[in-house]
Design a protein around this motif. Structure first.
Motif, PDB file in Angstrom:
ATOM      1  N   THR A  79       0.844  -1.195   0.000  1.00 31.43           N
ATOM      2  CA  THR A  79       0.000   0.000   0.000  1.00 31.43           C
ATOM      3  C   THR A  79       0.876   1.240   0.000  1.00 31.43           C
ATOM      4  N   ALA A  80       0.246   2.402  -0.081  1.00 28.60           N
ATOM      5  CA  ALA A  80       0.988   3.659  -0.103  1.00 28.60           C
ATOM      6  C   ALA A  80       1.109   4.231   1.307  1.00 28.60           C
ATOM      7  N   ALA A  81       2.032   5.158   1.472  1.00 31.79           N
ATOM      8  CA  ALA A  81       2.150   5.860   2.749  1.00 31.79           C
ATOM      9  C   ALA A  81       0.837   6.580   3.034  1.00 31.79           C
ATOM     10  N   SER A  82       0.463   6.628   4.313  1.00 31.88           N
ATOM     11  CA  SER A  82      -0.828   7.187   4.684  1.00 31.88           C
ATOM     12  C   SER A  82      -0.689   8.423   5.551  1.00 31.88           C
ATOM     13  N   ASP A  83      -1.540   9.412   5.287  1.00 31.51           N
ATOM     14  CA  ASP A  83      -1.573  10.608   6.130  1.00 31.51           C
ATOM     15  C   ASP A  83      -2.189  10.306   7.494  1.00 31.51           C
ATOM     16  N   LEU A  84      -2.853   9.154   7.606  1.00 24.46           N
ATOM     17  CA  LEU A  84      -3.515   8.791   8.857  1.00 24.46           C
ATOM     18  C   LEU A  84      -2.644   7.899   9.741  1.00 24.46           C
ATOM     19  N   GLU A 107      -2.313  -8.399   0.491  1.00 22.20           N
ATOM     20  CA  GLU A 107      -2.778  -7.476  -0.551  1.00 22.20           C
ATOM     21  C   GLU A 107      -4.272  -7.200  -0.384  1.00 22.20           C
ATOM     22  N   ARG A 108      -5.057  -8.251  -0.109  1.00 18.27           N
ATOM     23  CA  ARG A 108      -6.494  -8.062   0.106  1.00 18.27           C
ATOM     24  C   ARG A 108      -6.756  -7.225   1.352  1.00 18.27           C
ATOM     25  N   LEU A 109      -6.006  -7.489   2.385  1.00 17.68           N
ATOM     26  CA  LEU A 109      -6.212  -6.769   3.652  1.00 17.68           C
ATOM     27  C   LEU A 109      -5.989  -5.268   3.484  1.00 17.68           C
ATOM     28  N   TYR A 110      -4.863  -4.900   2.869  1.00 19.72           N
ATOM     29  CA  TYR A 110      -4.581  -3.466   2.724  1.00 19.72           C
ATOM     30  C   TYR A 110      -5.500  -2.812   1.699  1.00 19.72           C
ATOM     31  N   LEU A 111      -5.959  -3.576   0.719  1.00 21.73           N
ATOM     32  CA  LEU A 111      -6.899  -3.028  -0.257  1.00 21.73           C
ATOM     33  C   LEU A 111      -8.237  -2.724   0.409  1.00 21.73           C
ATOM     34  N   GLU A 112      -8.691  -3.600   1.285  1.00 24.90           N
ATOM     35  CA  GLU A 112     -10.015  -3.460   1.892  1.00 24.90           C
ATOM     36  C   GLU A 112     -10.021  -2.623   3.166  1.00 24.90           C
ATOM     37  N   TYR A 113      -8.867  -2.561   3.856  1.00 22.17           N
ATOM     38  CA  TYR A 113      -8.851  -1.878   5.156  1.00 22.17           C
ATOM     39  C   TYR A 113      -7.745  -0.829   5.294  1.00 22.17           C
ATOM     40  N   GLY A 114      -6.857  -0.733   4.338  1.00 24.42           N
ATOM     41  CA  GLY A 114      -5.736   0.184   4.453  1.00 24.42           C
ATOM     42  C   GLY A 114      -6.006   1.547   3.852  1.00 24.42           C
ATOM     43  N   PRO A 115      -4.955   2.329   3.596  1.00 22.69           N
ATOM     44  CA  PRO A 115      -5.099   3.661   3.005  1.00 22.69           C
ATOM     45  C   PRO A 115      -5.888   3.606   1.703  1.00 22.69           C
ATOM     46  N   GLY A 116      -6.823   4.515   1.546  1.00 20.47           N
ATOM     47  CA  GLY A 116      -7.625   4.578   0.335  1.00 20.47           C
ATOM     48  C   GLY A 116      -8.845   3.703   0.353  1.00 20.47           C
ATOM     49  N   SER A 117      -9.028   2.894   1.389  1.00 19.99           N
ATOM     50  CA  SER A 117     -10.199   2.009   1.458  1.00 19.99           C
ATOM     51  C   SER A 117     -11.384   2.749   2.066  1.00 19.99           C
ATOM     52  N   SER A 171      -6.865   2.034  12.476  1.00 20.34           N
ATOM     53  CA  SER A 171      -5.837   3.070  12.388  1.00 20.34           C
ATOM     54  C   SER A 171      -4.444   2.493  12.182  1.00 20.34           C
ATOM     55  N   LEU A 172      -4.142   1.398  12.858  1.00 24.99           N
ATOM     56  CA  LEU A 172      -2.779   0.878  12.789  1.00 24.99           C
ATOM     57  C   LEU A 172      -2.423   0.366  11.401  1.00 24.99           C
ATOM     58  N   LEU A 173      -3.429   0.048  10.583  1.00 28.88           N
ATOM     59  CA  LEU A 173      -3.151  -0.407   9.226  1.00 28.88           C
ATOM     60  C   LEU A 173      -2.645   0.727   8.340  1.00 28.88           C
ATOM     61  N   HIS A 174      -2.621   1.937   8.877  1.00 28.39           N
ATOM     62  CA  HIS A 174      -2.049   3.084   8.166  1.00 28.39           C
ATOM     63  C   HIS A 174      -0.596   3.305   8.569  1.00 28.39           C
TER      64      HIS A 174
END
Length: 242
Positions: free
Chosen positions: A132-137, A177-187, A196-199
């Motif tokens: 995933t990408a770096a997150s502002d959160l 990959e599925r986890l960060y797509l569904e719950y990470g930045p941009g989801s 929050s910790l997934l950011h």
């Protein structure tokens, strides 16, 4: 000149020591303490020995065609050298992670050191960015979380943790990959505090611990007074995409 001298490595012990001193000085100027720098260099030295052990162990056949007895003896010698290199590497690692000698308690978990945190930080960040990408959160609690994670391990496990993380990421790549797509930045759940910790890049380390018996992590998490939701969220997400 004798044939053995012709094949002698060009780097002599004095030059190697000078390179080490130079590196210590450069790290010192960057703010790294002498003790921390010594630990890092010692780990690299132990790793170089382990790498040499692997290379020697991977030799499949004697050079040239000098008959079966010669080839068999040559391979026996290579195996003996690989075994000794492995033992030297293990002793070098032991001197680094157990400088006072092996603990009477095999599972002893001493306080986490600064170098161990920095090593874990250097390991998790590039892995996280492959999913995933770096997150502002990002909750910006990197050191606190990594200390809790590393506190579940022995010094020897901490020294090898970067490799364990890489193995974990490779073995569970599709699931991560599925986890960060569904719950990470941009989801769609990006603003939900539970996730929050997934950011944070530290989530990779937390997920690796959650994939093993998580009792020790929960214990250290509570001791560090980290929010329980930051641990429960990744666990829920991990189970959901399993």
């Amino acid at each position: 000149m004798h044939a053995a001298e012709e094949n002698r490595p060009e780097l002599d012990s004095v030059s190697v020591l000078n390179a080490k001193r130079t590196l210590l000085q450069l790290l010192g100027r960057a703010g790294v303490s002498a003790d921390d720098a010594e630990v890092l260099i010692a780990l690299v030295e132990a790793g170089a020995l382990a790498g040499a052990c692997e290379e020697v162990g991977a030799l499949g056949a004697a050079p040239g065609d000098k008959g079966e007895p010669y080839g068999s003896g040559w391979l026996d010698g290579a195996r003996a050298v690989a075994d000794e290199l492995g033992a030297i590497a293990e002793r070098a690692l032991g001197r680094t992670v157990d400088p006072d000698g092996p603990s009477t308690a095999p599972a002893a978990r001493p306080p986490v050191g600064r170098v161990e945190v920095e090593q874990a930080k250097a390991a998790v960040t590039p892995l996280y960015l492959t999913f995933t990408a770096a997150s502002d959160l990002d909750p910006e609690v990197t050191e606190e979380v990594l200390r809790a994670v590393l506190a579940t391990m022995t010094p020897r496990q901490r020294a090898r943790y970067a490799g364990r993380l890489a193995d974990f990421a490779a073995a569970h790549r599709a699931r991560l990959e599925r986890l960060y797509l569904e719950y990470g930045p941009g989801s769609a759940t990006a603003i939900h505090g539970r996730y929050s910790l997934l950011h944070s890049a530290t989530s990779v380390a937390v997920l690796e611990r959650l994939a093993t018996p998580a009792a020790a992590l929960r214990e250290e998490w509570e001791a560090a007074e980290l929010p329980p939701a930051w641990l429960d969220g990744p666990m829920r997400a991990w189970d959901a995409v399993g």
